[in-house]
Design a protein around this motif. Sequence first.
Motif, PDB file in Angstrom:
ATOM      1  N   ARG A 175       0.862  -1.190   0.000  1.00 41.67           N
ATOM      2  CA  ARG A 175       0.000   0.000   0.000  1.00 41.67           C
ATOM      3  C   ARG A 175       0.899   1.241   0.000  1.00 41.67           C
ATOM      4  NH1 ARG A 175      -5.160  -1.587   2.702  1.00 41.67           N
ATOM      5  NH2 ARG A 175      -5.489  -3.699   1.898  1.00 41.67           N
ATOM      6  N   HIS A 213      -9.095  -7.783  24.252  1.00 37.20           N
ATOM      7  CA  HIS A 213      -7.768  -8.344  24.532  1.00 37.20           C
ATOM      8  C   HIS A 213      -7.457  -8.174  26.009  1.00 37.20           C
ATOM      9  CE1 HIS A 213      -3.399  -8.923  24.475  1.00 37.20           C
ATOM     10  NE2 HIS A 213      -3.597  -9.596  23.353  1.00 37.20           N
ATOM     11  N   GLU A 248      -9.425  -3.860  17.186  1.00 39.79           N
ATOM     12  CA  GLU A 248      -9.876  -4.336  15.874  1.00 39.79           C
ATOM     13  C   GLU A 248      -8.945  -5.453  15.421  1.00 39.79           C
ATOM     14  OE1 GLU A 248      -9.883  -1.284  12.892  1.00 39.79           O
ATOM     15  OE2 GLU A 248     -10.354  -2.707  11.264  1.00 39.79           O
ATOM     16  N   VAL A 249      -9.544  -6.582  15.081  1.00 40.49           N
ATOM     17  CA  VAL A 249      -8.717  -7.739  14.718  1.00 40.49           C
ATOM     18  C   VAL A 249      -8.959  -8.197  13.277  1.00 40.49           C
ATOM     19  CG1 VAL A 249      -8.477  -8.591  17.080  1.00 40.49           C
ATOM     20  CG2 VAL A 249     -10.421  -9.341  15.676  1.00 40.49           C
ATOM     21  N   GLY A 282     -10.352 -10.916   6.526  1.00 39.77           N
ATOM     22  CA  GLY A 282      -8.914 -10.668   6.446  1.00 39.77           C
ATOM     23  C   GLY A 282      -8.400 -10.011   7.703  1.00 39.77           C
ATOM     24  N   LEU A 283      -7.132 -10.204   7.937  1.00 37.76           N
ATOM     25  CA  LEU A 283      -6.417  -9.542   9.030  1.00 37.76           C
ATOM     26  C   LEU A 283      -4.961  -9.476   8.612  1.00 37.76           C
ATOM     27  CD1 LEU A 283      -5.592 -12.050  11.817  1.00 37.76           C
ATOM     28  CD2 LEU A 283      -7.094 -12.738   9.981  1.00 37.76           C
ATOM     29  N   SER A 284      -4.130  -8.887   9.473  1.00 35.89           N
ATOM     30  CA  SER A 284      -2.702  -8.825   9.107  1.00 35.89           C
ATOM     31  C   SER A 284      -1.919  -9.807   9.957  1.00 35.89           C
ATOM     32  CB  SER A 284      -2.180  -7.407   9.327  1.00 35.89           C
ATOM     33  OG  SER A 284      -2.065  -7.168  10.730  1.00 35.89           O
ATOM     34  N   ARG A 299       0.155  -7.328  13.051  1.00 34.13           N
ATOM     35  CA  ARG A 299      -0.500  -6.846  14.277  1.00 34.13           C
ATOM     36  C   ARG A 299      -0.490  -7.924  15.364  1.00 34.13           C
ATOM     37  NH1 ARG A 299      -0.347  -3.060  16.182  1.00 34.13           N
ATOM     38  NH2 ARG A 299      -2.385  -2.671  17.088  1.00 34.13           N
ATOM     39  N   PRO A 300      -0.968  -9.149  15.095  1.00 33.80           N
ATOM     40  CA  PRO A 300      -0.901 -10.167  16.168  1.00 33.80           C
ATOM     41  C   PRO A 300       0.528 -10.444  16.622  1.00 33.80           C
ATOM     42  CG  PRO A 300      -1.641 -11.138  14.074  1.00 33.80           C
ATOM     43  CD  PRO A 300      -1.642  -9.656  13.895  1.00 33.80           C
TER      44      PRO A 300
HETATM   45  O1  FB9 Z   1      -5.001  -7.501  11.750  1.00 33.00           O
HETATM   46  C1  FB9 Z   1      -5.593  -6.636  12.325  1.00 33.00           C
HETATM   47  N1  FB9 Z   1      -5.715  -6.557  13.676  1.00 33.00           N
HETATM   48  C2  FB9 Z   1      -5.312  -7.605  14.548  1.00 33.00           C
HETATM   49  C3  FB9 Z   1      -5.374  -8.941  14.203  1.00 33.00           C
HETATM   50  C4  FB9 Z   1      -5.035  -9.937  15.126  1.00 33.00           C
HETATM   51  C5  FB9 Z   1      -4.634  -9.587  16.389  1.00 33.00           C
HETATM   52  O2  FB9 Z   1      -4.294 -10.629  17.270  1.00 33.00           O
HETATM   53  C6  FB9 Z   1      -3.761 -10.287  18.550  1.00 33.00           C
HETATM   54  C7  FB9 Z   1      -3.214 -11.429  19.324  1.00 33.00           C
HETATM   55  C8  FB9 Z   1      -4.424 -10.700  19.727  1.00 33.00           C
HETATM   56  C9  FB9 Z   1      -4.557  -8.251  16.764  1.00 33.00           C
HETATM   57  C10 FB9 Z   1      -4.907  -7.255  15.836  1.00 33.00           C
HETATM   58  N2  FB9 Z   1      -6.283  -5.649  11.615  1.00 33.00           N
HETATM   59  C11 FB9 Z   1      -6.370  -5.732  10.184  1.00 33.00           C
HETATM   60  C12 FB9 Z   1      -7.012  -4.567  12.234  1.00 33.00           C
HETATM   61  C13 FB9 Z   1      -6.192  -3.325  12.471  1.00 33.00           C
HETATM   62  O3  FB9 Z   1      -4.880  -3.672  12.938  1.00 33.00           O
HETATM   63  C14 FB9 Z   1      -6.038  -2.369  11.291  1.00 33.00           C
HETATM   64  O4  FB9 Z   1      -5.698  -1.128  11.864  1.00 33.00           O
HETATM   65  C15 FB9 Z   1      -4.995  -2.720  10.296  1.00 33.00           C
HETATM   66  N3  FB9 Z   1      -5.451  -3.625   9.330  1.00 33.00           N
HETATM   67  C16 FB9 Z   1      -4.704  -3.796   8.082  1.00 33.00           C
HETATM   68  C17 FB9 Z   1      -5.060  -3.003   6.880  1.00 33.00           C
HETATM   69  O5  FB9 Z   1      -4.639  -1.724   7.151  1.00 33.00           O
HETATM   70  C18 FB9 Z   1      -4.241  -1.056   5.975  1.00 33.00           C
HETATM   71  C19 FB9 Z   1      -5.249  -5.062   9.586  1.00 33.00           C
HETATM   72  C20 FB9 Z   1      -5.008  -5.252   8.072  1.00 33.00           C
HETATM   73  C21 FB9 Z   1      -6.123  -5.743   7.292  1.00 33.00           C
HETATM   74  C22 FB9 Z   1      -7.353  -5.108   7.226  1.00 33.00           C
HETATM   75  C23 FB9 Z   1      -8.376  -5.670   6.476  1.00 33.00           C
HETATM   76  C24 FB9 Z   1      -8.177  -6.869   5.790  1.00 33.00           C
HETATM   77  C25 FB9 Z   1      -6.927  -7.509   5.890  1.00 33.00           C
HETATM   78  C26 FB9 Z   1      -5.921  -6.927   6.624  1.00 33.00           C
HETATM   79  C27 FB9 Z   1      -9.205  -7.479   5.059  1.00 33.00           C
HETATM   80  C28 FB9 Z   1     -10.055  -7.968   4.465  1.00 33.00           C
HETATM   81  C29 FB9 Z   1     -11.115  -8.601   3.757  1.00 33.00           C
HETATM   82  C30 FB9 Z   1     -12.406  -8.190   3.974  1.00 33.00           C
HETATM   83  C31 FB9 Z   1     -13.420  -8.827   3.317  1.00 33.00           C
HETATM   84  C32 FB9 Z   1     -13.156  -9.857   2.431  1.00 33.00           C
HETATM   85  C33 FB9 Z   1     -11.849 -10.254   2.256  1.00 33.00           C
HETATM   86  C34 FB9 Z   1     -10.830  -9.627   2.896  1.00 33.00           C
END
Ligand code: FB9
Length: 519
Positions: A353, A418, A426-427, A453-455, A458-459
């Motif tokens: 990005r 958490h 937000e996860v 989706g998630l990243s 972050r975890p």
């Molecule tokens: O991972 C994120 N948060 C997260 C995940 C796990 C976690 O575990 C801890 C041990 C306890 C903690 C936090 N996020 C998604 C949420 C935020 O961090 C956010 O601020 C950042 N996001 C990224 C994108 O930012 C540019 C994380 C990333 C993200 C966001 C959305 C998607 C994927 C990654 C998606 C999607 C999607 C939606 C619909 C259909 C298909 C894919």
Amino acid sequence: MGCNEEMSLNDRILQYLESVGGFDTYDFAQKIKEDHVKIVGAVKSLLAYDELVTTENRSRTLWALTPEGNEFVNEGSKEMRVFKLVPSEGLPIAQVMTQGTKIGFNKAVANGWLRVEKGIVKPSNAPTEDTVQIHLDHIFKNCSEKVSQADKDVYKKRKLIEQVIVNSLYVDKGEKFTVELQKVENDLTAEMIATGAWKDLVFKPYNYNSMGTLPEGGHLHPLLKVRAQIRQIFLEMGFTEMPTNNYVESSFWNFDALFQPQQHPAREAHDTFFLSEPALSHQFPRDYLEQVKRVHSRGGFGSQGYGYEWQEEEAQKNLLRTHTTAVSARMLYKLAKEGFRPAKYFSIDRVFRNEELDATHLAEFQQVEGVIADHNLTLGNLIGVLSEFFKKMGMDQLRFKPAYNPYTEPSMEIFSYHNGLGKWIEVGNSGVFRPEMLLPMGLPEDVNVIAWGLSLERPTMIKYGIDNIRDLVGPRVDLQMVYDNPICRLDKNGIHSMLDEEENSRRWDITVFSLLTAA
Ligand code: FB9
């Protein structure tokens, strides 16, 4: 033991050997009041010298004091200590015979040192010496011959002494005995070989039983450990990994196929890395492209579309994929072309990005994505799958918030409480792919696709307490952190949670390595 100390001990051993001939290491240790283990170690180091000394294993049984026996030597026997408590005028028995002095009291009375009259304890035949203490001191000084066998039997029965086997060495002069020690070389150097000097040197013999230094093995980066754990979760849930080995993607698959309009801000250069070379892609499935063009511009499949003139040139622009959903689109199209069957896919890979960098955001991150395609899926199915997935990551308190994505409707942001951070975080993000995305692919009308989706970062940063993304990835990473970071267990009852940390870490690295090599 330092080298000089060992040299002086070696010299003392050689001098003694010179003067008395053969000797036993245990006797010598007693004689010079030195630790027998040190003497044996020094003698063994002399064996490095060719035929300097000879040794023969010896074994003997000795009397030794038990801890209580040592106490008697230091503080006197219990009976003497009780006797000394009683003044000439006597003491009430309750003051003399307590839980702690009962044995000593009974012994002192049995010895006739104390007598009891009308509840008063009085001294009687006062002992002239503490014979038990004297005898035990003889034994301590290895003069047990001064103590009769009958007395030894009594002390053994009182658990004041015990028999121990002492292994020692009998040392004698070797054929090449000398008191002038030559320095022992530890290493054979190239110079010694080249000059032939090695012929006149004494080398310490190889100790084939010594353990070699553990070779420094590789270390898995925390991101890789978390990736392996999340991959394991998807595999356990029956998902198949998608092929994500193309960072370069066309705008068509990254945006148009997802029904993301060509004017969408995300398609601007300030959000997306476009390629200058090769700038354009030209190979698209023509029929499918026409369907995408139609649904964007004129609508169709029940949608009114966006009503703009869709440009193929825009769709041809190459970029670094901004999400792995581009791969999901390719997989779903392939599924439609091959004849639909229900499928569960996942991916974990880099996305790019062109955004503002800050402490938690770089120009790329690793996206985790799950996709399920089946007949008549609902938002309830999505919530159920998300609950199961995040529970396996150790998060069992989820909340969902309506959100917007161009390619999913409805969409939900996912939040989890958490405990460590003491707040909702937000996860992830999720939704149901729109019909305008699925139907142009040729998927059956009753097929729905839910995805989330998630990243990875972050975890990982939360798990390892890392605040700045640059301490996790990039040139500033402290490699010691990579070496030291513990095994990653995201969930509370990780499959390895029953193992001790060391075994766990060993097994985890094997698991991760096998998963990595299988990838
Ligand atoms: O991972 C994120 N948060 C997260 C995940 C796990 C976690 O575990 C801890 C041990 C306890 C903690 C936090 N996020 C998604 C949420 C935020 O961090 C956010 O601020 C950042 N996001 C990224 C994108 O930012 C540019 C994380 C990333 C993200 C966001 C959305 C998607 C994927 C990654 C998606 C999607 C999607 C939606 C619909 C259909 C298909 C894919």
